[in-house]
Design an enzyme around this catalytic site. Structure first.
Site, short mmCIF file in Angstrom:
data_model
loop_
_atom_site.label_atom_id
_atom_site.label_comp_id
_atom_site.label_asym_id
_atom_site.label_seq_id
_atom_site.Cartn_x
_atom_site.Cartn_y
_atom_site.Cartn_z
CD GLN A 70 -2.90 -0.84 -0.20
OE1 GLN A 70 -2.90 0.21 -0.82
NE2 GLN A 70 -3.62 -1.89 -0.60
CB SER A 71 4.36 1.82 -0.87
OG SER A 71 5.22 2.89 -1.19
CG ASN A 72 0.32 6.86 -0.70
OD1 ASN A 72 -0.63 6.33 -1.27
ND2 ASN A 72 0.22 7.36 0.53
#
Ligand SMILES: *Cc1c(COP(=O)(O)O)cnc(C)c1O
Length: 326
Positions: A70-72
């Site tokens: 879930q890394s932006n």
């Protein structure tokens, strides 16, 4: 140091939040760094403008970033790489306890899949730096050239992107013929966003104070990182001049840890959505907004003061945490 690739083709907008201001008292603006740019946008793009320019200058063709599903930061890097015709590799491990059955497939994970991101999954116990170095060696052996993106894009080059943002805000207030804001409020993770903002306002000699709400570290670590990075920026941009900085790092709104939602954060997300139709996220901006609400309640920020809240992005996380309000 000022060599940049163009990932943002305009200033991000500075919007007044009438309903939130009405409810809380102070005049609150939001800086829409969540909008614009490839890969869905967000604060990392300002950082990547100089970091990727450095990579290209060094003849690299493959950008390697560490992240989680879930890394932006990873999603934005893959988007920027697509735009520029570069390759990218995301070295991924689980860093947030799974929040629901689709947590590692939805949100940023889904968007990365759509961009056909090259994801290499490592074990949770594996060391990012060691694994990234191994992967970089393999890339180089094949005749390509690897470039490692610093954690959160928060080195000197990356953080300068937020000095740009401070100058943009100053310009936008001048255009409005309004006094520069009393406070800038931002979430802080790896520290570069906050450091760039602090340095920018300090160098411009405004009376603006930057307040950062930590979303990762719960102790002094983050203040030390921010302090060191701010000094490094100032030494590079204005060497040999005494610059006075004004900032505060608060670690009381992290909750149980990085990526774990908090009740006051969730309430803040709901409040902004209902009042203004603006979406925050449970990992970063929701926690920072919870901090801002509390500061106003405690009268640490007064009703006649002006605030700019930095919307650093992260909307895909709303989908990843879809069950937050069940
Ligand atoms: C990375 C990120 C941050 C934290 O910025 P730092 O420069 O790492 O402190 C804040 N908000 C969002 C949405 C992010 O993706």
């Amino acid at each position: 140091m000022n060599n940049k690739v163009k990932l943002l083709n305009r200033q991000s907008s500075l919007e007044f939040l009438p309903n939130l201001s009405n409810k809380l008292g102070p005049k609150i603006y939001i800086k829409r760094d969540d909008e614009g740019g490839r890969g869905g946008g967000g604060n990392k793009l300002r950082k990547y403008e100089r970091i990727i320019a450095d990579a290209i200058h060094k003849k690299a063709d493959t950008l390697i970033i560490a992240g989680h599903f879930q890394s932006n930061a990873a999603r934005e890097l893959v988007g920027a790489a697509c735009q520029l015709g570069l390759k990218s590799i995301v070295v991924c491990k689980s860093m947030i306890p799974e929040q629901n059955p689709t947590f590692n497939q939805n949100g940023n994970a889904l968007l990365m899949k759509l961009m056909n991101a090259h994801i290499i999954t490592i074990d949770a116990e594996d060391d990012f730096q060691i694994e990234m170095n191994k992967i970089a060696n393999n890339v180089n052996k094949k005749g390509n050239k690897a470039y490692l993106i610093p954690f959160g894009g928060s080195n000197l080059l990356g953080s300068l992107g937020y000095l740009d943002c401070a100058n943009e805000i100053i310009e936008q207030f001048q255009e409005k013929e309004e006094k520069t804001p009393d406070y800038i409020v931002t979430p802080t993770g790896s520290g570069g966003t906050m450091a760039g903002l602090i340095a920018g306002f300090a160098i411009a000699q405004t009376s603006t104070k930057v307040i950062g709400f930590s979303v990762l570290h719960k102790d002094q670590t983050i203040e030390n990182i921010v302090n060191k990075l701010t000094n490094e920026i100032i030494e590079n941009v204005k060497p040999k001049i005494d610059i006075i900085t004004d900032f505060e790092v608060n670690t009381k709104f992290v909750g149980k840890g990085y990526g774990i939602p908090t009740e006051n954060g969730n309430n803040a997300i709901k409040m902004l959505a209902e009042l203004e139709g603006v979406f925050l996220c449970p990992v970063y901006t929701g926690k920072a907004m919870a901090g801002l609400v509390q500061y106003i309640k405690e009268n640490k920020i007064k009703k006649d003061e002006t605030i700019v809240f930095i919307h650093t992005g992260g909307m895909p996380l709303v989908h990843a945490y879809y069950n937050l309000y069940d």
